[in-house]
Design a protein around this motif. Structure first.
Motif, PDB file in Angstrom:
ATOM      1  N   VAL A 445       0.732  -1.351   0.089  1.00  0.00           N
ATOM      2  CA  VAL A 445      -0.070   0.000   0.045  1.00  0.00           C
ATOM      3  C   VAL A 445       1.068   1.375  -0.009  1.00  0.00           C
ATOM      4  CG1 VAL A 445      -1.773   1.388   1.383  1.00  0.00           C
ATOM      5  CG2 VAL A 445      -2.007  -1.067   1.034  1.00  0.00           C
ATOM      6  N   CYS A 448       2.287   1.736  -3.661  1.00  0.00           N
ATOM      7  CA  CYS A 448       1.396   2.328  -4.266  1.00  0.00           C
ATOM      8  C   CYS A 448       0.959   3.866  -4.097  1.00  0.00           C
ATOM      9  CB  CYS A 448      -0.193   1.502  -4.246  1.00  0.00           C
ATOM     10  SG  CYS A 448       0.015  -0.194  -4.896  1.00  0.00           S
ATOM     11  N   GLU A 449       0.628   4.344  -2.798  1.00  0.00           N
ATOM     12  CA  GLU A 449       0.791   5.666  -2.449  1.00  0.00           C
ATOM     13  C   GLU A 449       1.818   6.503  -3.096  1.00  0.00           C
ATOM     14  OE1 GLU A 449       0.227   5.460   1.494  1.00  0.00           O
ATOM     15  OE2 GLU A 449      -2.119   4.979   1.538  1.00  0.00           O
ATOM     16  N   GLY A 452       1.197   7.001  -6.535  1.00  0.00           N
ATOM     17  CA  GLY A 452      -0.145   7.441  -6.955  1.00  0.00           C
ATOM     18  C   GLY A 452      -0.951   6.956  -7.693  1.00  0.00           C
ATOM     19  N   MET A 454      -2.984   4.512  -6.042  1.00  0.00           N
ATOM     20  CA  MET A 454      -3.804   3.708  -5.417  1.00  0.00           C
ATOM     21  C   MET A 454      -4.881   4.974  -4.734  1.00  0.00           C
ATOM     22  SD  MET A 454      -3.061   0.930  -2.471  1.00  0.00           S
ATOM     23  CE  MET A 454      -4.363  -0.192  -1.704  1.00  0.00           C
TER      24      MET A 454
END
Length: 454
Positions: A445, A448-449, A452, A454
């Motif tokens: 996670v 992915c953040e 950019g 997610m």
């Protein structure tokens, strides 16, 4: 009569009575003496005969009788042989030859040898006959497969070179016979180069006749199948370049068995969209314009056989996968990896999930969803949710039912020799193609953040 006379009469009577036994006893005595004399006479006679016999045996004459002395046994009179005679009889008995045992009849091995030889000659004759029949069938082109394709005979090819080429293509089975036919027909050294249309059911004579005719070179086209291309896309590319009909190619490519080793590892699962999806090796090919679908499919599948060789099959078994499993997984890696360098690590993510099905039962590859949306739903005239679920790795457990594209050699090797990692997640930068890997969902996670996405 007076008493005196009576007494005299009584005396005479008594005297006669008393004298009678005496006379009888005398007679008995006389008889016994006669018997004794007779016995003595018989014994003496036996002794003389015995002496005569002994003297005859000494002189070397053969005796018919051999008497011994008399001896009383149980009140009876009998002959008993002397000791010397017993020893002599034993010697004679010892000298008598023993009866020979009957010899076993020897088996007549000549008969058996004749039977074996006759059987051997019969078997050899049958084998020779069968061989002649097979050769004749090949020479005459008695073959059920009538598929036609084109081969190119190079400039300067000798009769033996052409025979080798035809043999390698499977058109002929006996090169020596072909060369002999060419010489008989006067074709040796008189065959033209160029494109030659052949079929498996052509006779040697027909092939040689075609080779002796001048032929115009056919138009060719070069087509490159990129890594990750689907079978549907490849068929469209062939049709657009005038090589063959797209639908005919798809049907021929998936329904024909050419006899390559890798074909035995391809399943015929009913939920597959295409049986041989994943087995069209991406490469650059030269095809004849207006060629047959069979010829095109054969050329592609032959190139695939060079890649999926015995070493690849052995390596797949070594890591615990079937060849088809490797191709299916490689097709996912081909679509998911942003670069060739990332492929071994990307492959390790899916392999780690397959090895830990309790925690990660699904591969969750977006590439499988894209195959459903872009290919399956476009090809199927009637939608099949069951087939779609069999390909969707967000739904199915483990590997999908079939490959989702045709992977290149790098993707195949990435699966066969994947990196050893503890990764279970990855994401790719859409701008740079760089992959970010994670061992836990929280790390994933965070990656992915960072990108950019997610």
């Amino acid at each position: 009569m007076s008493d005196k006379n009576n007494y005299e009469n009584i005396d005479e009577l008594l005297s006669s009575i008393l004298n009678e036994p005496r006379s009888t006893q005398a007679q008995n005595t006389t008889s016994e003496q006669a018997v004794d004399i007779s016995k003595t006479s018989v014994i003496n006679t036996a002794v003389r005969l015995d002496e005569e016999i002994d003297s005859d045996s000494v002189s070397g004459q053969t005796n018919v009788f051999n008497f011994g002395t008399f001896q009383s046994q149980h009140g009876r009179t009998g002959l008993v042989p002397d000791e010397d005679e017993s020893e002599e009889a034993s010697v004679r008995n010892a000298e008598k030859p023993r009866k020979k045992k009957k010899k076993r009849k020897k088996r007549n091995y000549t008969v058996y040898g004749g039977i074996v030889l006759a059987t051997l000659v019969l078997c050899i004759s049958i084998l020779i006959s069968l061989f002649i029949i097979v050769v004749i069938r090949d020479v005459l082109g008695i073959e059920s497969n009538d598929n036609e394709f084109t081969i190119y005979i190079e400039e300067g090819s000798s009769t033996w070179n052409i025979a080798d080429q035809l043999y390698d293509e499977g058109v002929i089975q006996y090169k020596e016979v072909f060369v002999a036919f060419a010489k008989i027909m006067g074709a040796d050294g008189n065959m033209y180069p160029g494109d030659l249309d052949v079929a498996y059911n052509m006779s040697y004579a027909d092939i040689i006749d075609d080779l002796m005719e001048a032929r115009e070179s056919k138009e060719t086209v070069t087509i490159t199948f990129i890594e990750g291309i689907t079978l549907y896309e490849a068929a469209q590319l062939l049709e657009n370049n005038g090589v063959c009909d797209a639908d005919e190619f798809v049907y021929t490519f998936n329904s024909t068995v050419f006899g390559y080793d890798y074909e035995q590892y391809v399943s015929s699962e009913s939920l597959k969209l295409y049986k041989y999806e994943g087995f069209l090796f991406p490469d650059t090919y030269e095809f004849y314009v207006g060629d047959t679908a069979y010829n095109v499919a054969k050329k592609i599948r032959e190139r695939t056989d060079e890649i999926l060789n015995s070493e690849v099959i052995a390596r797949a078994e070594e890591i615990g996968y079937s060849l088809e499993d490797v191709v299916i997984l490689a097709s996912i890696v081909q679509k998911e990896a942003g670069s060739t360098d990332d492929m071994p690590a990307v492959a390790s993510v899916f392999i780690n999930r397959l090895n830990n099905p309790e925690s990660y039962p699904r591969l969750q590859s977006d590439a499988t969803t894209a195959y459903i949306d872009n290919i399956i739903t476009q090809v199927m005239t009637v939608s099949s949710q069951t087939m779609c679920d069999a390909y969707d790795t967000y739904t199915c457990i483990g590997l999908p039912v079939g490959a989702i594209c045709n992977p290149g050699e790098d993707a195949i090797n990435a699966v066969l020799y994947a990196d050893e990692t503890y990764y279970y997640y990855f994401c790719t930068d859409p701008e740079t193609g760089i992959a970010y890997f994670a061992s836990t969902y929280d790390e994933h996670v965070a990656n992915c953040e960072l990108l950019g996405i997610m």
